[in-house]
Write a protein that holds these residues in place. Structure first.
Motif, PDB file in Angstrom:
ATOM      1  N   PHE A  51     -25.772  34.800 -13.908  1.00 44.31           N
ATOM      2  CA  PHE A  51     -26.157  33.718 -13.025  1.00 44.31           C
ATOM      3  C   PHE A  51     -24.906  33.068 -12.460  1.00 44.31           C
ATOM      4  O   PHE A  51     -23.965  32.785 -13.191  1.00 44.31           O
ATOM      5  N   LYS A  52     -24.871  32.847 -11.163  1.00 40.52           N
ATOM      6  CA  LYS A  52     -23.725  32.189 -10.537  1.00 40.52           C
ATOM      7  C   LYS A  52     -23.989  30.691 -10.493  1.00 40.52           C
ATOM      8  O   LYS A  52     -24.868  30.237  -9.750  1.00 40.52           O
ATOM      9  N   PRO A  53     -23.239  29.917 -11.269  1.00 44.89           N
ATOM     10  CA  PRO A  53     -23.442  28.473 -11.275  1.00 44.89           C
ATOM     11  C   PRO A  53     -23.135  27.856  -9.906  1.00 44.89           C
ATOM     12  O   PRO A  53     -22.267  28.327  -9.182  1.00 44.89           O
ATOM     13  N   MET A  54     -23.836  26.814  -9.587  1.00 43.58           N
ATOM     14  CA  MET A  54     -23.655  26.090  -8.340  1.00 43.58           C
ATOM     15  C   MET A  54     -22.541  25.055  -8.512  1.00 43.58           C
ATOM     16  O   MET A  54     -22.430  24.433  -9.568  1.00 43.58           O
ATOM     17  N   HIS A  55     -21.736  24.882  -7.489  1.00 46.90           N
ATOM     18  CA  HIS A  55     -20.726  23.816  -7.509  1.00 46.90           C
ATOM     19  C   HIS A  55     -21.479  22.481  -7.572  1.00 46.90           C
ATOM     20  O   HIS A  55     -22.527  22.316  -6.945  1.00 46.90           O
ATOM     21  N   PRO A  56     -20.961  21.509  -8.328  1.00 46.54           N
ATOM     22  CA  PRO A  56     -21.650  20.216  -8.433  1.00 46.54           C
ATOM     23  C   PRO A  56     -21.923  19.565  -7.074  1.00 46.54           C
ATOM     24  O   PRO A  56     -22.957  18.922  -6.898  1.00 46.54           O
ATOM     25  N   GLY A  57     -21.023  19.743  -6.133  1.00 50.14           N
ATOM     26  CA  GLY A  57     -21.233  19.180  -4.802  1.00 50.14           C
ATOM     27  C   GLY A  57     -22.447  19.773  -4.110  1.00 50.14           C
ATOM     28  O   GLY A  57     -23.229  19.062  -3.472  1.00 50.14           O
ATOM     29  N   GLU A  58     -22.617  21.080  -4.243  1.00 46.71           N
ATOM     30  CA  GLU A  58     -23.784  21.752  -3.668  1.00 46.71           C
ATOM     31  C   GLU A  58     -25.053  21.277  -4.367  1.00 46.71           C
ATOM     32  O   GLU A  58     -26.088  21.064  -3.738  1.00 46.71           O
ATOM     33  N   PHE A  59     -24.972  21.106  -5.677  1.00 49.15           N
ATOM     34  CA  PHE A  59     -26.107  20.599  -6.448  1.00 49.15           C
ATOM     35  C   PHE A  59     -26.510  19.205  -5.952  1.00 49.15           C
ATOM     36  O   PHE A  59     -27.683  18.921  -5.741  1.00 49.15           O
ATOM     37  N   ILE A  60     -25.528  18.342  -5.774  1.00 47.83           N
ATOM     38  CA  ILE A  60     -25.795  16.982  -5.289  1.00 47.83           C
ATOM     39  C   ILE A  60     -26.441  17.030  -3.905  1.00 47.83           C
ATOM     40  O   ILE A  60     -27.417  16.336  -3.632  1.00 47.83           O
ATOM     41  N   LYS A  61     -25.893  17.872  -3.061  1.00 48.04           N
ATOM     42  CA  LYS A  61     -26.426  17.995  -1.702  1.00 48.04           C
ATOM     43  C   LYS A  61     -27.886  18.439  -1.713  1.00 48.04           C
ATOM     44  O   LYS A  61     -28.737  17.827  -1.066  1.00 48.04           O
ATOM     45  N   ARG A  62     -28.180  19.500  -2.462  1.00 47.78           N
ATOM     46  CA  ARG A  62     -29.540  20.060  -2.479  1.00 47.78           C
ATOM     47  C   ARG A  62     -30.551  19.207  -3.240  1.00 47.78           C
ATOM     48  O   ARG A  62     -31.731  19.171  -2.901  1.00 47.78           O
ATOM     49  N   THR A  63     -30.086  18.554  -4.298  1.00 43.40           N
ATOM     50  CA  THR A  63     -30.999  17.819  -5.178  1.00 43.40           C
ATOM     51  C   THR A  63     -31.191  16.358  -4.782  1.00 43.40           C
ATOM     52  O   THR A  63     -32.271  15.804  -4.992  1.00 43.40           O
ATOM     53  N   TYR A  64     -30.156  15.768  -4.219  1.00 44.16           N
ATOM     54  CA  TYR A  64     -30.221  14.339  -3.941  1.00 44.16           C
ATOM     55  C   TYR A  64     -30.083  13.990  -2.456  1.00 44.16           C
ATOM     56  O   TYR A  64     -30.883  13.211  -1.939  1.00 44.16           O
ATOM     57  N   LEU A  65     -29.075  14.519  -1.786  1.00 49.49           N
ATOM     58  CA  LEU A  65     -28.833  14.114  -0.402  1.00 49.49           C
ATOM     59  C   LEU A  65     -29.930  14.580   0.544  1.00 49.49           C
ATOM     60  O   LEU A  65     -30.523  13.765   1.262  1.00 49.49           O
ATOM     61  N   GLU A  66     -30.185  15.874   0.565  1.00 48.65           N
ATOM     62  CA  GLU A  66     -31.172  16.416   1.505  1.00 48.65           C
ATOM     63  C   GLU A  66     -32.597  15.926   1.229  1.00 48.65           C
ATOM     64  O   GLU A  66     -33.247  15.410   2.148  1.00 48.65           O
ATOM     65  N   PRO A  67     -33.085  16.044  -0.003  1.00 52.98           N
ATOM     66  CA  PRO A  67     -34.477  15.622  -0.239  1.00 52.98           C
ATOM     67  C   PRO A  67     -34.736  14.133   0.010  1.00 52.98           C
ATOM     68  O   PRO A  67     -35.822  13.741   0.403  1.00 52.98           O
ATOM     69  N   PHE A  68     -33.721  13.309  -0.244  1.00 51.49           N
ATOM     70  CA  PHE A  68     -33.904  11.866  -0.105  1.00 51.49           C
ATOM     71  C   PHE A  68     -33.257  11.316   1.160  1.00 51.49           C
ATOM     72  O   PHE A  68     -33.149  10.101   1.328  1.00 51.49           O
ATOM     73  N   ASP A  69     -32.808  12.222   2.036  1.00 54.58           N
ATOM     74  CA  ASP A  69     -32.210  11.854   3.321  1.00 54.58           C
ATOM     75  C   ASP A  69     -31.096  10.818   3.145  1.00 54.58           C
ATOM     76  O   ASP A  69     -31.052   9.798   3.833  1.00 54.58           O
ATOM     77  N   LEU A  70     -30.223  11.099   2.187  1.00 62.77           N
ATOM     78  CA  LEU A  70     -29.088  10.210   1.923  1.00 62.77           C
ATOM     79  C   LEU A  70     -27.857  10.736   2.643  1.00 62.77           C
ATOM     80  O   LEU A  70     -27.595  11.943   2.646  1.00 62.77           O
ATOM     81  N   GLY A  71     -27.088   9.836   3.220  1.00 56.31           N
ATOM     82  CA  GLY A  71     -25.863  10.220   3.898  1.00 56.31           C
ATOM     83  C   GLY A  71     -24.656  10.116   2.986  1.00 56.31           C
ATOM     84  O   GLY A  71     -24.670   9.361   2.001  1.00 56.31           O
ATOM     85  N   ILE A  72     -23.623  10.850   3.337  1.00 56.99           N
ATOM     86  CA  ILE A  72     -22.381  10.838   2.555  1.00 56.99           C
ATOM     87  C   ILE A  72     -21.794   9.430   2.513  1.00 56.99           C
ATOM     88  O   ILE A  72     -21.354   8.969   1.461  1.00 56.99           O
ATOM     89  N   ASN A  73     -21.792   8.741   3.634  1.00 62.88           N
ATOM     90  CA  ASN A  73     -21.217   7.388   3.671  1.00 62.88           C
ATOM     91  C   ASN A  73     -21.944   6.425   2.741  1.00 62.88           C
ATOM     92  O   ASN A  73     -21.310   5.643   2.035  1.00 62.88           O
ATOM     93  N   GLU A  74     -23.256   6.497   2.743  1.00 64.20           N
ATOM     94  CA  GLU A  74     -24.057   5.603   1.898  1.00 64.20           C
ATOM     95  C   GLU A  74     -23.773   5.850   0.411  1.00 64.20           C
ATOM     96  O   GLU A  74     -23.557   4.905  -0.361  1.00 64.20           O
ATOM     97  N   VAL A  75     -23.775   7.115   0.015  1.00 68.88           N
ATOM     98  CA  VAL A  75     -23.538   7.438  -1.402  1.00 68.88           C
ATOM     99  C   VAL A  75     -22.100   7.112  -1.784  1.00 68.88           C
ATOM    100  O   VAL A  75     -21.843   6.571  -2.861  1.00 68.88           O
ATOM    101  N   ALA A  76     -21.157   7.420  -0.890  1.00 68.68           N
ATOM    102  CA  ALA A  76     -19.742   7.116  -1.167  1.00 68.68           C
ATOM    103  C   ALA A  76     -19.560   5.614  -1.398  1.00 68.68           C
ATOM    104  O   ALA A  76     -18.829   5.210  -2.311  1.00 68.68           O
ATOM    105  N   ARG A  77     -20.217   4.806  -0.598  1.00 69.07           N
ATOM    106  CA  ARG A  77     -20.119   3.349  -0.754  1.00 69.07           C
ATOM    107  C   ARG A  77     -20.636   2.932  -2.124  1.00 69.07           C
ATOM    108  O   ARG A  77     -20.022   2.131  -2.821  1.00 69.07           O
TER     109      ARG A  77
END
Length: 98
Positions: A6-32
């Motif tokens: 199994f090829k593990p996912m980079h944590p950034g990709e995991f965050i993007k797929r699990t949290y940012l995209e499904p919840f329509d969160l932007g990088i700026n908002e989460v970074a803040r």
């Protein structure tokens, strides 16, 4: 015979797929919310930087999961990446006597 691992996912990709995209969160908002520069968080999401202990603590507080789980995800990704490229043919095990 080689078993395809199994090829593990980079944590950034995991965050993007699990949290940012499904919840329509932007990088700026989460970074803040993380208290980091948007470019710092953006590099993590793009897989250009890694989760370090300070970021693991921030992610745990803002997104959830334990800091250890974020670091373990990064370690698993890094280890898999190295296994694909490192040549261990010159390494010989030591036979330790009991």
């Amino acid at each position: 015979m080689s078993i395809k691992q199994f090829k593990p996912m980079h944590p950034g990709e995991f965050i993007k797929r699990t949290y940012l995209e499904p919840f329509d969160l932007g990088i700026n908002e989460v970074a803040r919310k993380l208290g980091v520069n948007p470019s710092t968080f953006g590099r993590l999401i793009k897989g250009q930087s890694n989760v370090v202990p300070a970021m693991a603590l921030r992610l745990s507080k803002v997104i959830g999961r334990s800091p250890e789980s974020w670091l373990l995800m990064q370690d698993n990704y890094d280890l898999h990446k190295e296994q694909e490229s490192i040549d261990l043919s010159q390494c010989e095990p030591i036979a330790f006597a009991n």
